[in-house]
Design a protein around this motif. Structure first.
Motif, mmCIF file in Angstrom:
data_model
loop_
_atom_site.group_PDB
_atom_site.id
_atom_site.type_symbol
_atom_site.label_atom_id
_atom_site.label_comp_id
_atom_site.label_asym_id
_atom_site.label_seq_id
_atom_site.Cartn_x
_atom_site.Cartn_y
_atom_site.Cartn_z
ATOM 1 N N TYR A 83 0.856 -1.193 0.000
ATOM 2 C CA TYR A 83 0.000 0.000 0.000
ATOM 3 C C TYR A 83 0.884 1.232 0.000
ATOM 4 N N PHE A 84 0.842 1.981 -1.072
ATOM 5 C CA PHE A 84 1.702 3.143 -1.261
ATOM 6 C C PHE A 84 0.893 4.413 -1.002
ATOM 7 N N THR A 85 1.353 5.198 -0.014
ATOM 8 C CA THR A 85 0.631 6.410 0.349
ATOM 9 C C THR A 85 1.626 7.413 0.919
ATOM 10 N N ALA A 86 1.126 8.505 1.460
ATOM 11 C CA ALA A 86 1.967 9.511 2.113
ATOM 12 C C ALA A 86 1.213 10.046 3.319
ATOM 13 N N ALA A 87 1.949 10.452 4.346
ATOM 14 C CA ALA A 87 1.336 10.976 5.564
ATOM 15 C C ALA A 87 0.730 12.346 5.284
ATOM 16 N N VAL A 88 -0.534 12.518 5.661
ATOM 17 C CA VAL A 88 -1.230 13.797 5.483
ATOM 18 C C VAL A 88 -0.526 14.878 6.291
ATOM 19 N N ARG A 89 -0.508 16.095 5.752
ATOM 20 C CA ARG A 89 0.140 17.212 6.442
ATOM 21 C C ARG A 89 -0.829 18.378 6.603
ATOM 22 N N ASN A 90 -0.634 19.117 7.693
ATOM 23 C CA ASN A 90 -1.314 20.398 7.918
ATOM 24 C C ASN A 90 -2.833 20.273 8.009
ATOM 25 N N ASP A 91 -3.312 19.128 8.469
ATOM 26 C CA ASP A 91 -4.747 18.907 8.663
ATOM 27 C C ASP A 91 -4.890 17.901 9.805
ATOM 28 N N PRO A 92 -4.819 18.367 11.071
ATOM 29 C CA PRO A 92 -4.794 17.437 12.214
ATOM 30 C C PRO A 92 -5.917 16.400 12.229
ATOM 31 N N ARG A 101 -7.237 10.558 11.446
ATOM 32 C CA ARG A 101 -7.987 9.470 10.801
ATOM 33 C C ARG A 101 -7.060 8.551 10.010
ATOM 34 N N GLN A 102 -6.120 9.148 9.292
ATOM 35 C CA GLN A 102 -5.190 8.326 8.513
ATOM 36 C C GLN A 102 -4.329 7.454 9.424
ATOM 37 N N ARG A 103 -3.843 8.037 10.532
ATOM 38 C CA ARG A 103 -3.009 7.273 11.464
ATOM 39 C C ARG A 103 -3.778 6.088 12.041
ATOM 40 N N ILE A 104 -5.024 6.329 12.447
ATOM 41 C CA ILE A 104 -5.850 5.257 13.003
ATOM 42 C C ILE A 104 -6.066 4.163 11.965
ATOM 43 N N TYR A 105 -6.346 4.585 10.734
ATOM 44 C CA TYR A 105 -6.583 3.597 9.669
ATOM 45 C C TYR A 105 -5.344 2.743 9.416
ATOM 46 N N LEU A 106 -4.187 3.378 9.287
ATOM 47 C CA LEU A 106 -2.970 2.620 9.002
ATOM 48 C C LEU A 106 -2.626 1.670 10.143
ATOM 49 N N GLU A 107 -2.818 2.114 11.369
ATOM 50 C CA GLU A 107 -2.543 1.235 12.514
ATOM 51 C C GLU A 107 -3.522 0.069 12.551
ATOM 52 N N ALA A 108 -4.795 0.340 12.288
ATOM 53 C CA ALA A 108 -5.801 -0.733 12.261
ATOM 54 C C ALA A 108 -5.504 -1.719 11.141
ATOM 55 N N LEU A 109 -5.116 -1.189 10.006
ATOM 56 C CA LEU A 109 -4.814 -2.038 8.858
ATOM 57 C C LEU A 109 -3.640 -2.962 9.158
ATOM 58 N N LYS A 110 -2.582 -2.411 9.734
ATOM 59 C CA LYS A 110 -1.409 -3.233 10.047
ATOM 60 C C LYS A 110 -1.704 -4.246 11.150
ATOM 61 N N ALA A 111 -2.547 -3.860 12.118
ATOM 62 C CA ALA A 111 -2.886 -4.784 13.200
ATOM 63 C C ALA A 111 -3.741 -5.944 12.703
ATOM 64 N N GLN A 170 1.922 -4.290 3.572
ATOM 65 C CA GLN A 170 3.136 -3.485 3.749
ATOM 66 C C GLN A 170 2.820 -2.040 3.356
ATOM 67 N N VAL A 171 2.965 -1.116 4.283
ATOM 68 C CA VAL A 171 2.704 0.298 4.013
ATOM 69 C C VAL A 171 4.008 0.969 3.590
ATOM 70 N N VAL A 172 3.997 1.554 2.400
ATOM 71 C CA VAL A 172 5.178 2.233 1.858
ATOM 72 C C VAL A 172 4.845 3.719 1.765
ATOM 73 N N LEU A 173 5.547 4.535 2.556
ATOM 74 C CA LEU A 173 5.226 5.955 2.640
ATOM 75 C C LEU A 173 6.087 6.804 1.710
ATOM 76 N N GLY A 174 5.410 7.676 0.965
ATOM 77 C CA GLY A 174 6.086 8.730 0.227
ATOM 78 C C GLY A 174 6.050 9.990 1.065
ATOM 79 N N ARG A 175 5.828 11.133 0.441
ATOM 80 C CA ARG A 175 5.803 12.382 1.195
ATOM 81 C C ARG A 175 4.916 13.392 0.485
ATOM 82 N N TYR A 176 4.524 14.413 1.229
ATOM 83 C CA TYR A 176 3.836 15.567 0.656
ATOM 84 C C TYR A 176 4.817 16.727 0.572
ATOM 85 N N GLN A 177 4.780 17.436 -0.538
ATOM 86 C CA GLN A 177 5.640 18.594 -0.736
ATOM 87 C C GLN A 177 4.788 19.857 -0.791
#
Length: 207
Positions: free
Chosen positions: A48-57, A62-72, A78-85
């Motif tokens: 699963y290729f994604t990037a951590a959301v920025r500047n929107d708490p 929500r994204q953090r909870i989802y990724l943790e639930a998914l991995k659990a 396998q979560v593969v993180l890119g980035r936001y520019q």
């Protein structure tokens, strides 16, 4: 039974789901979705290729909870993180400026993983869940590489809702649109508990 690796473009999938179904199906069990799409194959990996959301708490939470639930719930994902520019934008009409964020590296990370797996003969089939035509060079490289090696990696493309790519269709005849029935029946449990007893609940906004 063929061995399959799934490559999921998180950005493409998320926005397709939101545009078609709003927040209803964002709590998606990716491994279950792949199982439904390819019930007779052995799933070797789900990437699963994604990037951590920025500047929107709130969205970050929500994204953090989802990724943790998914991995659990699905350790094979396998979560593969890119980035936001960040990039400054300017309104041509009024001159106002603001900071916008663009996801970077996801298509590159997918391409590198796809080509590396083809070179390593890691799977019989690659399932690409994306409609991003930027992945076409990687698909062509996989075809050329496997031809030179005398091997074969079957390619399948599953397009997220409201997403389509004629370029990918031309390269991957085995392409189709994700069906609502498969998305609806591939949701995580409303509450997921990890090995340490931490609980992750589906965000209220995603119900």
């Amino acid at each position: 039974m063929a061995g399959i690796i799934a490559y999921i473009d998180g950005f493409n999938l998320y926005h397709g789901l939101r545009e078609r179904y709003r927040h209803r199906y964002l709590w998606l069990d990716l491994a279950r979705l792949v199982q439904r799409l390819r019930p007779n194959d052995e799933i070797l990996a789900v990437r699963y290729f994604t990037a951590a959301v920025r500047n929107d708490p709130p969205a970050e939470g929500r994204q953090r909870i989802y990724l943790e639930a998914l991995k659990a719930h699905r350790p094979e994902v396998q979560v593969v993180l890119g980035r936001y520019q960040s990039r400054q934008r300017t309104c041509h009409s009024c001159g106002a400026t603001w900071t916008a964020y663009e996801e970077k590296e996801t298509d590159v990370n997918i391409a590198v993983s796809l080509v590396a797996d083809a070179a390593a003969r890691a799977a019989d089939i690659a399932l690409l869940i994306s409609a991003d035509s930027d992945l076409c060079p990687a698909v062509r490289t996989v075809r050329e590489l496997t031809d030179r090696m005398g091997t074969k990696m079957g390619l399948i493309a599953a397009f997220p809702p409201r997403r389509n790519s004629n370029e990918l269709k031309a390269l991957i005849p085995a392409s189709f649109q994700l069906a609502q029935v498969d998305i609806r029946n591939s949701q995580l449990p409303d509450e997921v508990t990890d090995a340490d007893g931490r609980r992750y609940r589906r965000p209220d906004k995603w119900r």
